[in-house]
Design a protein around this motif. Sequence first.
Motif, PDB file in Angstrom:
ATOM      1  N   SER A  33      -5.116 -23.359  14.391  1.00  0.00           N
ATOM      2  CA  SER A  33      -3.994 -22.441  14.188  1.00  0.00           C
ATOM      3  C   SER A  33      -3.093 -22.270  15.407  1.00  0.00           C
ATOM      4  CB  SER A  33      -4.502 -21.079  13.714  1.00  0.00           C
ATOM      5  OG  SER A  33      -5.266 -20.448  14.710  1.00  0.00           O
ATOM      6  N   GLY A  34      -3.597 -22.360  16.590  1.00  0.00           N
ATOM      7  CA  GLY A  34      -2.775 -22.131  17.774  1.00  0.00           C
ATOM      8  C   GLY A  34      -2.119 -23.363  18.352  1.00  0.00           C
ATOM      9  N   LEU A  35      -2.491 -24.502  17.845  1.00  0.00           N
ATOM     10  CA  LEU A  35      -2.034 -25.754  18.457  1.00  0.00           C
ATOM     11  C   LEU A  35      -0.515 -25.882  18.490  1.00  0.00           C
ATOM     12  CD1 LEU A  35      -2.868 -28.350  19.798  1.00  0.00           C
ATOM     13  CD2 LEU A  35      -3.202 -29.344  17.547  1.00  0.00           C
ATOM     14  N   GLY A  36       0.153 -25.569  17.409  1.00  0.00           N
ATOM     15  CA  GLY A  36       1.604 -25.698  17.366  1.00  0.00           C
ATOM     16  C   GLY A  36       2.330 -24.806  18.350  1.00  0.00           C
ATOM     17  N   SER A  37       1.725 -23.683  18.732  1.00  0.00           N
ATOM     18  CA  SER A  37       2.391 -22.769  19.671  1.00  0.00           C
ATOM     19  C   SER A  37       2.298 -23.249  21.112  1.00  0.00           C
ATOM     20  CB  SER A  37       1.815 -21.363  19.536  1.00  0.00           C
ATOM     21  OG  SER A  37       0.462 -21.342  19.948  1.00  0.00           O
ATOM     22  N   VAL A  38       1.300 -24.061  21.430  1.00  0.00           N
ATOM     23  CA  VAL A  38       1.160 -24.560  22.801  1.00  0.00           C
ATOM     24  C   VAL A  38       1.562 -26.027  22.942  1.00  0.00           C
ATOM     25  CG1 VAL A  38      -0.606 -22.874  23.448  1.00  0.00           C
ATOM     26  CG2 VAL A  38      -1.302 -25.088  22.538  1.00  0.00           C
ATOM     27  N   GLU A  39       1.626 -26.738  21.839  1.00  0.00           N
ATOM     28  CA  GLU A  39       2.044 -28.144  21.815  1.00  0.00           C
ATOM     29  C   GLU A  39       3.076 -28.308  20.704  1.00  0.00           C
ATOM     30  OE1 GLU A  39       1.255 -30.295  24.039  1.00  0.00           O
ATOM     31  OE2 GLU A  39      -0.510 -29.415  24.957  1.00  0.00           O
ATOM     32  N   PRO A  40       4.299 -27.814  20.904  1.00  0.00           N
ATOM     33  CA  PRO A  40       5.277 -27.798  19.814  1.00  0.00           C
ATOM     34  C   PRO A  40       5.603 -29.177  19.245  1.00  0.00           C
ATOM     35  CG  PRO A  40       6.244 -26.957  21.865  1.00  0.00           C
ATOM     36  CD  PRO A  40       4.797 -27.204  22.122  1.00  0.00           C
ATOM     37  N   GLU A  41       5.377 -30.245  19.997  1.00  0.00           N
ATOM     38  CA  GLU A  41       5.677 -31.584  19.482  1.00  0.00           C
ATOM     39  C   GLU A  41       4.776 -32.010  18.335  1.00  0.00           C
ATOM     40  OE1 GLU A  41       2.560 -32.361  22.629  1.00  0.00           O
ATOM     41  OE2 GLU A  41       4.306 -31.075  22.506  1.00  0.00           O
ATOM     42  N   VAL A  42       3.664 -31.296  18.103  1.00  0.00           N
ATOM     43  CA  VAL A  42       2.778 -31.665  16.994  1.00  0.00           C
ATOM     44  C   VAL A  42       3.286 -31.141  15.652  1.00  0.00           C
ATOM     45  CG1 VAL A  42       0.737 -31.764  18.492  1.00  0.00           C
ATOM     46  CG2 VAL A  42       1.173 -29.708  17.148  1.00  0.00           C
ATOM     47  N   VAL A  43       4.283 -30.264  15.688  1.00  0.00           N
ATOM     48  CA  VAL A  43       4.800 -29.671  14.464  1.00  0.00           C
ATOM     49  C   VAL A  43       6.091 -30.385  14.063  1.00  0.00           C
ATOM     50  CG1 VAL A  43       5.654 -27.545  13.385  1.00  0.00           C
ATOM     51  CG2 VAL A  43       3.780 -27.456  15.040  1.00  0.00           C
ATOM     52  N   GLY A  44       6.169 -30.763  12.787  1.00  0.00           N
ATOM     53  CA  GLY A  44       7.351 -31.434  12.265  1.00  0.00           C
ATOM     54  C   GLY A  44       8.422 -30.451  11.838  1.00  0.00           C
ATOM     55  N   GLU A  45       9.354 -30.943  11.064  1.00  0.00           N
ATOM     56  CA  GLU A  45      10.461 -30.139  10.556  1.00  0.00           C
ATOM     57  C   GLU A  45      10.018 -29.368   9.307  1.00  0.00           C
ATOM     58  OE1 GLU A  45      13.517 -29.883  11.976  1.00  0.00           O
ATOM     59  OE2 GLU A  45      12.649 -31.064  13.609  1.00  0.00           O
ATOM     60  N   PRO A  46      10.728 -28.278   8.984  1.00  0.00           N
ATOM     61  CA  PRO A  46      10.421 -27.545   7.752  1.00  0.00           C
ATOM     62  C   PRO A  46      10.604 -28.437   6.514  1.00  0.00           C
ATOM     63  CG  PRO A  46      11.874 -26.259   9.158  1.00  0.00           C
ATOM     64  CD  PRO A  46      11.801 -27.640   9.748  1.00  0.00           C
TER      65      PRO A  46
END
Length: 140
Positions: A33-46
């Motif tokens: 759950s916290g990964l996207g907040s500390v590594e924003p490049e792992v999250v894609g577009e909406p």
Amino acid sequence: MTAPLRFATKIAVLLRDDLPMWQRLNVTAFVVSGLGSVEPEVVGEPYADADGVGYLPMFRQPVMVFEGGKEMLVAAHERAVARDVRVAVFTADLFVTGNDADNRAAVRAVGTGRLDLVGLAVYGPRVAVDKIFKGAAMHP
């Protein structure tokens, strides 16, 4: 046909093999759950469907889920800490806490080598993550 995209990084979860299924699912959700907040490049577009209804973005790459015994979790945790990759942990103590503050306090109360790990998530270079999870079996 295009070849599947191979990412230079990997997101992987290791779950203790004696957990009931509901706990495995819960632990997996918590540790990633916290990964996207500390590594924003792992999250894609909406996302959006054909009718224009919008949806939240998700990880842009797969999350590999493994299982192993208590010893496997301890070894993987030691390797992850030694390799200085991003690590999230879930300990058995967190099953009896009721809120985020108590969760953090429960982890803080125990030394690194004595954590009763039931799950962990790791994010880092693919080769490093593969070495960290060496010997773990893919979750069925």
